[in-house]
Design an enzyme around this catalytic site. Structure first.
Site, PDB file in Angstrom:
ATOM      1  CE  LYS A  22      42.991  35.473  35.797  1.00  5.37           C
ATOM      2  NZ  LYS A  22      44.341  35.213  35.285  1.00  5.37           N
TER       3      LYS A  22
ATOM      4  N   GLY B 180      48.491  30.807  42.348  1.00  2.00           N
ATOM      5  CA  GLY B 180      47.594  30.554  41.221  1.00  2.00           C
ATOM      6  C   GLY B 180      48.291  30.720  39.883  1.00  2.00           C
TER       7      GLY B 180
ATOM      8  CB  SER C 198      42.332  45.600  31.822  1.00  2.00           C
ATOM      9  OG  SER C 198      42.542  44.579  30.881  1.00  2.00           O
TER      10      SER C 198
END
Ligand code: ATR
Length: 266
Positions: free
Chosen positions: A66, A130, A15
């Site tokens: 999430k 999503g 990331s």
């Protein structure tokens, strides 16, 4: 003690969030650390409890956590509620945990930076997972006229449309026709170098195309396709930066400069 922030998810090793937030902190003179925590399956609550117990002030959450973060938060912003998912948690002064979702606002922030004509636009969103759900509310708030969602599983497009009657509708690839000012690819297809089943005639009539996926070289097979038809097309790198800026602002009440971050990391 230095203020602590972290990214939760699995995987987290690649990331860019830690580098982005370190850059923002330096630029805005904020004394903070931003790390990453790999969350094993089913362990989000335990990891988050531990982080906040040790004085952590906020975190970003990436896949597949999430929804866990959505459940974890004590209170939710309207954007988190609309997205049904949380990408940012903040420890509030009273000790409660606020859940927000900055993905969709990050996208709109980037679209505006790029000069995307959103006002009164008819927007086509490809995909109804999503990612699509998370961007609907901010796109509507940007002043578009209408949104059409096209999805392989039509029922998912219709389910998303129900929440915004009169503004959003859902359809199948077979029934898709007409022209759209802005086309956003919210499927995961570019990750596999695959294209959604959209006719060139529809793509070529758009004035702006965007892919939520991004790649280091700045283009995906979808943006390549649109570019080859003469349409301005961008990958989702700016959305990544945008959502990070908005998380940072939620935590620190100061907004890093968008263009500087893009220049630094693109
Ligand atoms: P996310 O939550 O990240 O959006 P997702 O829920 O897996 O991911 O959704 C991915 C989107 O890509 C969905 O709209 C999915 O279509 P379905 O709802 O019909 O599954 C779409 N997608 C993935 N693979 C696809 C393919 N081969 N053809 C068309 N659409 C595809």
């Amino acid at each position: 003690m230095t203020d602590k922030y972290v990214l939760f998810g699995n995987p987290v090793a690649h990331s860019m969030s830690p580098a982005l937030h370190a850059f923002f902190a330096k630029e805005t003179n904020q004394d903070l650390e931003y790390g990453r925590i790999l969350v094993e399956e089913g362990c989000f609550k335990q990891c988050a409890d531990e982080f906040f117990k040790q004085g952590g002030l906020g975190c970003n959450i990436t896949v597949p956590c999430k929804l866990d973060a959505f459940t974890y938060a004590d209170t939710l912003t309207e954007y988190a509620k609309a997205a049904g998912a949380v990408n940012t948690l903040k420890k509030m002064p009273d000790g409660s945990i606020l859940g927000d979702n900055t993905d969709g606002r990050g996208l709109v922030y980037d679209l505006k930076r790029l000069g995307c004509p959103l006002k009164d636009a008819h927007v086509l969103i490809i995909g109804a997972g999503g990612a699509a759900k998370g961007i609907l509310k901010p796109i509507i708030e940007s002043g578009v006229k209408k949104i059409t969602i096209v999805n392989r599983t039509v029922s998912k497009a219709l389910d998303l449309a129900i929440a915004y009657p009169g503004v959003v509708d859902g359809t199948s690839y077979e029934n898709l026709s007409g022209s759209y000012d802005v086309i956003i690819n919210a499927t995961s297809l570019s990750l596999k170098n695959e294209l959604p089943n959209i006719d060139d005639s529809i793509l070529s009539k758009a004035s702006f195309v965007y892919d939520l996926m991004y790649r280091p070289d700045g283009h995906t097979c979808f943006t390549d396709k649109a570019s080859s038809l003469g349409v301005k097309a961008y990958d989702g790198f700016g959305m990544l930066v945008g959502q990070a800026i908005l998380s940072f602002e939620l935590w620190r009440n100061v907004k890093p400069n968008f263009d500087n971050a893009i220049k630094q990391f693109r």
